[in-house]
Design a protein around this motif. Structure first.
Motif, PDB file in Angstrom:
ATOM      1  N   VAL A   1      37.031  71.948  49.569  1.00 13.09           N
ATOM      2  CA  VAL A   1      35.922  71.024  49.352  1.00 13.09           C
ATOM      3  C   VAL A   1      35.340  70.641  50.708  1.00 13.09           C
ATOM      4  O   VAL A   1      35.989  70.777  51.737  1.00 13.09           O
ATOM      5  N   TYR A   2      34.110  70.174  50.667  1.00  7.26           N
ATOM      6  CA  TYR A   2      33.438  69.756  51.886  1.00  7.26           C
ATOM      7  C   TYR A   2      33.638  68.256  52.066  1.00  7.26           C
ATOM      8  O   TYR A   2      33.565  67.522  51.081  1.00  7.26           O
ATOM      9  N   PRO A   3      33.843  67.701  53.211  1.00  6.80           N
ATOM     10  CA  PRO A   3      34.009  68.270  54.552  1.00  6.80           C
ATOM     11  C   PRO A   3      35.463  68.258  55.022  1.00  6.80           C
ATOM     12  O   PRO A   3      35.844  67.358  55.751  1.00  6.80           O
TER      13      PRO A   3
ATOM     14  N   MET B   1      24.990  72.255  55.891  1.00  7.72           N
ATOM     15  CA  MET B   1      25.217  70.828  55.690  1.00  7.72           C
ATOM     16  C   MET B   1      24.990  70.032  56.966  1.00  7.72           C
ATOM     17  O   MET B   1      24.394  68.969  56.944  1.00  7.72           O
ATOM     18  N   MET B   2      25.491  70.531  58.071  1.00  7.73           N
ATOM     19  CA  MET B   2      25.404  69.752  59.312  1.00  7.73           C
ATOM     20  C   MET B   2      24.576  70.406  60.395  1.00  7.73           C
ATOM     21  O   MET B   2      24.282  69.788  61.418  1.00  7.73           O
ATOM     22  N   GLY B   3      24.195  71.654  60.195  1.00  8.15           N
ATOM     23  CA  GLY B   3      23.465  72.365  61.239  1.00  8.15           C
ATOM     24  C   GLY B   3      22.098  71.758  61.485  1.00  8.15           C
ATOM     25  O   GLY B   3      21.584  70.972  60.697  1.00  8.15           O
ATOM     26  N   ALA B   4      21.492  72.151  62.602  1.00  7.39           N
ATOM     27  CA  ALA B   4      20.175  71.632  62.948  1.00  7.39           C
ATOM     28  C   ALA B   4      19.140  72.723  62.720  1.00  7.39           C
ATOM     29  O   ALA B   4      19.371  73.885  63.055  1.00  7.39           O
ATOM     30  N   ALA B   5      18.024  72.346  62.128  1.00  6.96           N
ATOM     31  CA  ALA B   5      16.943  73.297  61.960  1.00  6.96           C
ATOM     32  C   ALA B   5      16.358  73.614  63.325  1.00  6.96           C
ATOM     33  O   ALA B   5      16.324  72.766  64.206  1.00  6.96           O
ATOM     34  N   ILE B   6      15.938  74.855  63.509  1.00  6.76           N
ATOM     35  CA  ILE B   6      15.247  75.193  64.755  1.00  6.76           C
ATOM     36  C   ILE B   6      13.836  75.607  64.389  1.00  6.76           C
ATOM     37  O   ILE B   6      13.593  76.102  63.293  1.00  6.76           O
TER      38      ILE B   6
ATOM     39  N   GLU C   1      27.795  62.093  59.873  1.00  2.00           N
ATOM     40  CA  GLU C   1      26.598  62.822  59.462  1.00  2.00           C
ATOM     41  C   GLU C   1      26.957  64.121  58.728  1.00  2.00           C
ATOM     42  O   GLU C   1      26.343  65.159  58.957  1.00  2.00           O
ATOM     43  N   CYS C   2      27.968  64.058  57.860  1.00  2.00           N
ATOM     44  CA  CYS C   2      28.391  65.266  57.154  1.00  2.00           C
ATOM     45  C   CYS C   2      27.382  65.634  56.083  1.00  2.00           C
ATOM     46  O   CYS C   2      27.303  66.780  55.669  1.00  2.00           O
TER      47      CYS C   2
ATOM     48  N   LYS D   1      21.888  58.358  60.741  1.00  2.00           N
ATOM     49  CA  LYS D   1      21.711  58.797  62.115  1.00  2.00           C
ATOM     50  C   LYS D   1      20.750  57.850  62.841  1.00  2.00           C
ATOM     51  O   LYS D   1      21.002  57.405  63.956  1.00  2.00           O
ATOM     52  N   LEU D   2      19.638  57.527  62.163  1.00  2.00           N
ATOM     53  CA  LEU D   2      18.672  56.602  62.746  1.00  2.00           C
ATOM     54  C   LEU D   2      19.294  55.223  62.925  1.00  2.00           C
ATOM     55  O   LEU D   2      19.035  54.527  63.904  1.00  2.00           O
ATOM     56  N   GLY D   3      20.137  54.845  61.947  1.00  2.00           N
ATOM     57  CA  GLY D   3      20.808  53.549  62.015  1.00  2.00           C
ATOM     58  C   GLY D   3      21.717  53.464  63.232  1.00  2.00           C
ATOM     59  O   GLY D   3      21.732  52.466  63.934  1.00  2.00           O
TER      60      GLY D   3
END
Lengths: 290, 436
Positions: free
Chosen positions: B230-232, B329-334, B405-406, B424-426
């Motif tokens: 299961v994640y994470p 789930m956690m990667g960043a878009a490029i 931030e999972c 994340k903003l918080g």
């Protein structure tokens, strides 16, 4: 006559409580600063923070405590001259005209002039977008166009037009909330006499700017050479005006090859400038209030 | 998840591990590599080469005196053509060294296995290998392996969970480099004097579990632990709880409760350096997603551009709408496929319009699913409200800093609110608020 006893008890308790409260007030009461209360009543109560204090209450308290009168009484820009005069008369200091200010936008990158580098799908706010690499604009310093400044403006002076924040000078009171909200720090608060504005904050080199924006400052330094008052300089690849020196001669705007230096029209009637209100002599009574 | 369960809450995500059975292919050396000087958390490196210099494989091209840092090595042989400031994958402007390759891949002379005989020389070797947390955080490994209270650490946990969908690079490493992995773990236990080694692997990687169990049969101090798929499961705090049952108090590090966690690839890369002297110059990357023609596991030199990896996989079969570096789930878009593979890149995913579309956000219906799902036992719905009110005090009270931030909360939210992003903003807001 049996009711006399309870009435007597209750009255007794009442008198006792009253006496205790009176004594407590005498020894433990918090002294209300009358000056602060008066100043607070005079302030507009917008709590915008333009004065640099945390709201009107804080400004009023600080002014009241400041017996040396180091802190100026004319810091409330939304209130303008009338509020400044009232506050100075309460404090018993000499009236100085409130320095009227307004916000300027240091980016001209609307959608027909520059592009977005990405199709951003996250939280639709400038702040969130700025976290993601360097924002959605092709230019790192471009207006992100989500309107964080619009959301904080209490006076409806900003709107987003074609992906660019546009400030309505007539509505702006110069409180500076938008300047604090902009993650790219594109908004600056300037004195009211200002007529010349550099509409670019790009930190890219001229060559790079040319490729991504049709109006951006290319740091050619023509303005710097033209200016007779040493008021405009190219810093970090864009022109920056020193408003303490600028004389509104608009020569730089005429020379600018990309037309990124904008000029506000002259006030319609120069003579109709705000007449300075007559300084009211603070009465002896008001002056002696601590 | 019942409150009596001794497991942490988690979500069942679709695994999509289509590349699990495709062996790693070594990518041909590209014409140019772009090596970023900021490939770790901490101070960026200073280039140790100049434009025009000839470099060889394994040569140090970037280093710094700063404590939290790791040296950067050339992944190719060739000539340095440019050292320019550009936007790096970590989202900051930093120096990028461009090397035009000569395709000969000449190895630096004198590249020999380091002399390792005690803890200090071992830690020195870890730093020299240029190793950072390859799972994604990119925290320099030599600092992680050398906490102040090393003598209190009794468990070394290797993270083989690979709970992110699509990614199979760690699984391939376990299957292909299992000897290096086990030897590496033995060395770590020996030099750091740690009693127990745990390899945590999710149950959906049964072949890897069986293979590694057979290999450590005669080593009682190493245990291969099967985790629920299961994640994470691979989150540091989650993994420590699931393998040892210990909880990390707020604001503490794993070492404070006697555990060090490291990624599979990190251990393998370290052992490679100790055995051959070859530092970290290549990375196993899973290239997958429904816009890729033939998804593959690729071993690519660090500094290779993403578009070249995709070309090696036969290019796109549909118009790509979203590129993600890392897991879904956690990667960043490029936003540009000219970005490069870094030390901590584990996957490149490309999705078409349909998969990449972001559902419309609606109002919170107070169902509490995010609260039941959060592995850190936070309350994302309340955090979101506190963020909207810009209430720093409340955010701190609700422990926003614990959020890793999972993305579980965003995943389960029926209103499709981007709760993880809000957290994340918080966190950012709390940081800014604390400064004032």
């Amino acid at each position: 006559m049996s009711y006399i006893i309870p009435v007597g008890i209750v009255t007794g308790i009442g008198l006792l409580a009253g006496a205790i409260l009176t004594v407590a007030d005498k020894f433990m009461g918090v002294k209300m600063d009358e000056t602060a209360a008066k100043v607070l009543a005079a302030l507009p109560g917008a709590n915008c923070g333009a004065c640099g204090f945390a709201g009107c209450q804080d400004y009023a308290n600080t002014l009241a405590k400041d017996e040396e009168h180091v802190i100026k009484a004319n810091l409330c820009t939304p209130g303008g001259d009338s509020v400044a005069m009232e506050v100075s008369s309460i404090l018993g200091v000499e009236f100085e005209g409130a320095s009227s200010q307004f916000a300027i936008m240091k980016c001209s990158g609307s959608q027909d002039r520059t592009n977005y580098a990405m199709d951003y799908k996250g939280h639709q706010t400038c702040k969130a977008n700025k976290l993601f690499y360097r924002g959605r604009g092709a230019c790192e310093m471009a207006c992100l166009g989500f309107g964080d400044c619009v959301n904080v403006c209490e006076y409806g002076a900003i709107r987003i037009e074609n992906g660019l924040a546009v400030i309505n000078k007539n509505r702006c009171v110069g409180c500076g909330l938008c300047a604090k909200a902009c993650p790219n720090a594109l908004i600056e608060i300037v004195p009211e006499k200002t007529r010349v504005v550099v509409g670019c904050s790009s930190i890219d080199t001229g060559k790079d700017t040319r490729q991504i924006c049709s109006i951006g400052c290319i740091a050619c330094k023509l303005c710097e050479k033209t200016c007779k008052f040493d008021a405009i300089h190219v810093i970090d690849n864009h022109a920056v005006i020193d408003y303490t020196k600028c004389k509104n001669c608009t020569l730089c705007a005429k020379k600018c090859p990309t037309n990124v230096i904008h000029v506000f029209p002259k006030p319609v009637n120069a003579a109709k400038q705000k007449a300075k209100p007559v300084v009211a002599e603070p009465s002896q009574e008001e002056a002696s209030v601590q | 998840m019942s409150i009596f369960s001794k497991h942490l809450p988690a979500v069942h995500v679709e695994h999509h591990k289509y590349t699990a059975d495709s062996p790693t292919e070594k990518m041909p050396v590209p014409d140019k590599v772009y090596i970023s000087m900021a490939q770790h958390i901490g101070a960026p490196c200073q280039p140790k080469v100049a434009v025009g210099d000839l470099v060889k494989v394994g040569q140090v091209i970037g280093d710094t005196e700063a404590f939290v840092s790791a040296p950067i090595h050339s992944s190719v042989s060739g000539k340095v053509t440019a050292i320019e400031k550009n936007l790096t994958m970590s989202g900051i402007w930093d120096l990028i060294v461009t090397i035009a390759t000569d395709k000969k891949q000449e190895v630096l002379e004198g590249l020999a296995p380091p002399q390792v005989d005690d803890k200090d020389s071992f830690i020195k070797a870890v730093r020299a290998s240029g190793l950072v947390g390859l799972g994604g955080a990119a925290f320099p490994t030599h600092i992680k392996f050398n906490p102040k209270n090393l003598d209190e650490v009794d468990s070394f946990i290797i993270n083989g969970a690979e709970c992110e969908p699509y990614l199979t690079a760690d699984y391939r490493t376990m299957m292909e480099n299992s000897e290096l992995l086990v030897n590496g773990l033995k060395n770590i236990l020996k030099y750091l004097k740690i009693k127990r080694g745990i390899i945590g692997i999710e149950s959906n990687k049964a072949p890897a579990i069986n293979k590694l169990r057979a290999m450590v049969k005669d080593t009682p101090e190493i245990e291969v632990m099967e985790l629920k798929a299961v994640y994470p499961q691979g989150g540091e705090r989650v993994l420590i709880y699931e393998t040892t049952g210990r909880e990390i108090p707020i604001g503490k590090l794993p070492a404070d409760i006697g555990a060090i966690v490291s990624n599979i690839s990190s251990v393998v890369a370290l052992e490679t350096y100790i055995e051959t002297g070859m530092p970290l110059i290549a990375k196993k990357v899973t290239v997958a997603g429904n816009a890729i023609r033939t998804p593959k596991n690729i071993e690519a030199p660090i500094g290779t551009q993403v578009n070249q990896l995709i070309e090696f996989c036969g290019g796109y079969k549909r118009i790509p709408r979203k590129l993600i570096m890392g897991g879904p789930m956690m990667g960043a878009a490029i936003y540009d496929d000219g970005m490069t593979v870094n030390k901590n890149t584990s996957g490149i995913l490309a999705f078409d319009e349909e998969s990449a579309s972001v559902p419309k956000e609606t109002s919170c219906i107070n169902c509490g699913r995010c609260i039941r799902t959060c592995p850190m036992l936070l309350m994302p719905a309340l955090l979101a409200k506190a963020y909207e009110a810009k209430d720093v005090e409340q955010l701190q009270k609700l422990n926003v800093a614990l959020c890793m931030e999972c993305g579980c909360c965003s995943y389960v939210c029926p209103a499709k609110k981007q709760l993880s992003f809000t957290n994340k903003l918080g966190k950012r807001l709390v940081m800014e608020g604390g400064k004032k």
